[in-house]
Design a protein around this motif. Structure first.
Motif, mmCIF file in Angstrom:
data_model
loop_
_atom_site.group_PDB
_atom_site.id
_atom_site.type_symbol
_atom_site.label_atom_id
_atom_site.label_comp_id
_atom_site.label_asym_id
_atom_site.label_seq_id
_atom_site.Cartn_x
_atom_site.Cartn_y
_atom_site.Cartn_z
ATOM 1 N N UNK A 1 11.736 18.774 -45.142
ATOM 2 C CA UNK A 1 13.010 18.108 -45.348
ATOM 3 C C UNK A 1 13.568 17.441 -44.114
ATOM 4 N N UNK A 2 12.961 17.682 -42.947
ATOM 5 C CA UNK A 2 13.449 17.101 -41.705
ATOM 6 C C UNK A 2 12.625 15.901 -41.281
ATOM 7 N N UNK A 3 13.264 14.761 -41.096
ATOM 8 C CA UNK A 3 12.568 13.524 -40.774
ATOM 9 C C UNK A 3 13.048 12.957 -39.446
ATOM 10 N N UNK A 4 12.127 12.302 -38.724
ATOM 11 C CA UNK A 4 12.467 11.571 -37.491
ATOM 12 C C UNK A 4 12.438 10.078 -37.799
ATOM 13 N N UNK A 5 13.546 9.432 -37.552
ATOM 14 C CA UNK A 5 13.659 8.002 -37.841
ATOM 15 C C UNK A 5 12.856 7.200 -36.820
ATOM 16 N N UNK A 6 11.960 6.346 -37.302
ATOM 17 C CA UNK A 6 11.099 5.555 -36.429
ATOM 18 C C UNK A 6 11.619 4.140 -36.193
ATOM 19 N N UNK A 7 12.503 3.659 -37.061
ATOM 20 C CA UNK A 7 13.053 2.336 -36.880
ATOM 21 C C UNK A 7 12.882 1.458 -38.106
ATOM 22 N N UNK B 1 14.057 -5.242 -45.551
ATOM 23 C CA UNK B 1 13.761 -4.404 -44.405
ATOM 24 C C UNK B 1 12.726 -3.362 -44.770
ATOM 25 N N UNK B 2 11.937 -2.975 -43.783
ATOM 26 C CA UNK B 2 11.001 -1.870 -43.920
ATOM 27 C C UNK B 2 11.425 -0.793 -42.935
ATOM 28 N N UNK B 3 11.874 0.353 -43.458
ATOM 29 C CA UNK B 3 12.365 1.452 -42.635
ATOM 30 C C UNK B 3 11.372 2.600 -42.688
ATOM 31 N N UNK B 4 11.148 3.259 -41.542
ATOM 32 C CA UNK B 4 10.107 4.291 -41.460
ATOM 33 C C UNK B 4 10.642 5.577 -40.848
ATOM 34 N N UNK B 5 10.124 6.704 -41.360
ATOM 35 C CA UNK B 5 10.400 8.038 -40.838
ATOM 36 C C UNK B 5 9.083 8.808 -40.765
ATOM 37 N N UNK C 1 -3.219 14.126 -37.198
ATOM 38 C CA UNK C 1 -1.998 14.573 -36.530
ATOM 39 C C UNK C 1 -1.123 15.466 -37.397
ATOM 40 N N UNK C 2 -1.608 15.802 -38.628
ATOM 41 C CA UNK C 2 -0.807 16.609 -39.546
ATOM 42 C C UNK C 2 0.601 16.040 -39.692
ATOM 43 N N UNK C 3 0.672 14.752 -39.996
ATOM 44 C CA UNK C 3 1.965 14.087 -40.157
ATOM 45 C C UNK C 3 1.977 13.232 -41.419
ATOM 46 N N UNK C 4 3.154 13.113 -41.988
ATOM 47 C CA UNK C 4 3.377 12.174 -43.080
ATOM 48 C C UNK C 4 4.393 11.139 -42.610
ATOM 49 N N UNK D 1 21.284 -3.222 -47.452
ATOM 50 C CA UNK D 1 21.563 -2.392 -46.290
ATOM 51 C C UNK D 1 21.170 -0.945 -46.563
ATOM 52 N N UNK D 2 20.686 -0.276 -45.508
ATOM 53 C CA UNK D 2 20.343 1.134 -45.634
ATOM 54 C C UNK D 2 20.564 1.795 -44.281
ATOM 55 N N UNK D 3 21.205 2.943 -44.294
ATOM 56 C CA UNK D 3 21.476 3.692 -43.070
ATOM 57 C C UNK D 3 20.268 4.558 -42.740
ATOM 58 N N UNK D 4 19.651 4.339 -41.589
ATOM 59 C CA UNK D 4 18.450 5.073 -41.219
ATOM 60 C C UNK D 4 18.650 6.566 -41.079
ATOM 61 N N UNK D 5 19.889 7.012 -40.905
ATOM 62 C CA UNK D 5 20.169 8.442 -40.765
ATOM 63 C C UNK D 5 20.452 9.124 -42.098
ATOM 64 N N UNK D 6 20.334 8.397 -43.200
ATOM 65 C CA UNK D 6 20.712 8.963 -44.494
ATOM 66 C C UNK D 6 19.518 9.138 -45.425
ATOM 67 N N UNK D 7 18.370 9.518 -44.867
ATOM 68 C CA UNK D 7 17.163 9.732 -45.662
ATOM 69 C C UNK D 7 16.965 11.230 -45.838
ATOM 70 N N UNK D 8 17.101 11.716 -47.061
ATOM 71 C CA UNK D 8 17.096 13.160 -47.307
ATOM 72 C C UNK D 8 16.055 13.573 -48.339
#
Length: 210
Positions: free
Chosen positions: A124-130, A139-143, A181-184, A193-200
């Motif tokens: 459930x915890x994501x790191x925003x990549x930009x 826009x293409x947003x990545x976590x 790297x065991x990552x998704x 518009x989309x807020x990059x900090x609001x991905x849950x």
């Protein structure tokens, strides 16, 4: 539970009782670009689909095929092949001998001939990549997030099977796997518009119990 049957494991966790169903594997098979079920699934809600690509790949713009009471398969716009299984919190009378367990309403909860699956992880915890502006208004947003990919886990793809609505906007969601790297990586193809900090969105992993 006030009466009935209950099993616990060595850690004191209840693994089977006469009140609650186990997560049961109804069917498993290979997929490439999605899959068609051998028989329609007649539940009102879509069946739980857990999938695992053979190597680095993506689940891109997943779509459930069919309709309530007649789910026939699923579609993946990425062609990465892999394996999947259907799961539900119910059982089927398949074994010719062994143990069957019903609840107080005569619902079959367990049959020794039906394999079970176990939820192993929830991410459930994501790191925003930009974000990248791919075209006017788009826009293409990545976590990214760490995930137990090398442990043989399958990912629930129902979570990423729907567009994400917003205020005057919508987004299509995809999820890439990186075994080394065991990552998704989650990617939103967004219009508006989309807020990059609001991905849950949470990712749920499970594996069949053999």
């Amino acid at each position: 539970m006030s009466y009935g049957l209950e099993f616990t494991n060595s850690s004191g966790v209840v693994t089977l009782d006469s009140e609650y169903s186990r997560l049961v594997v109804l069917y498993s098979a290979r997929y490439s670009g999605g899959a068609v079920f051998p028989n329609p699934i007649t539940s009102p809600e879509p069946p739980l689909i857990f999938a695992k690509p053979d190597g680095n790949g993506a689940f891109q713009w997943i779509r459930m095929l069919g309709s309530p009471g007649n789910w026939t398969g699923w579609l993946n716009e990425s062609s990465t092949p892999g394996t999947y299984f259907l799961a539900a919190y119910e059982s089927k009378p398949t074994a010719s001998y062994g143990l069957r367990l019903w609840d107080g309403n005569s619902k079959l909860l367990f049959d020794t001939g039906t394999p079970c699956a176990q939820i192993t992880d929830v991410i459930g915890g994501w790191s925003y990549l930009g974000a990248v502006n791919t075209s006017v208004g788009r826009w293409s947003l990545s976590w990214s997030a760490s995930a137990p990919l090398n442990a043989g886990n399958y990912m629930l793809i129902n979570n990423i099977a729907y567009d994400l609505p917003g205020n005057d906007t919508f987004s299509k969601l995809s999820c890439g796997w990186n075994y080394a790297n065991n990552k998704v990586t989650a990617v939103l193809q967004n219009i508006g518009d989309f807020n990059g900090n609001s991905f849950f969105v949470s990712l749920i992993f499970a594996k069949p119990i053999t």
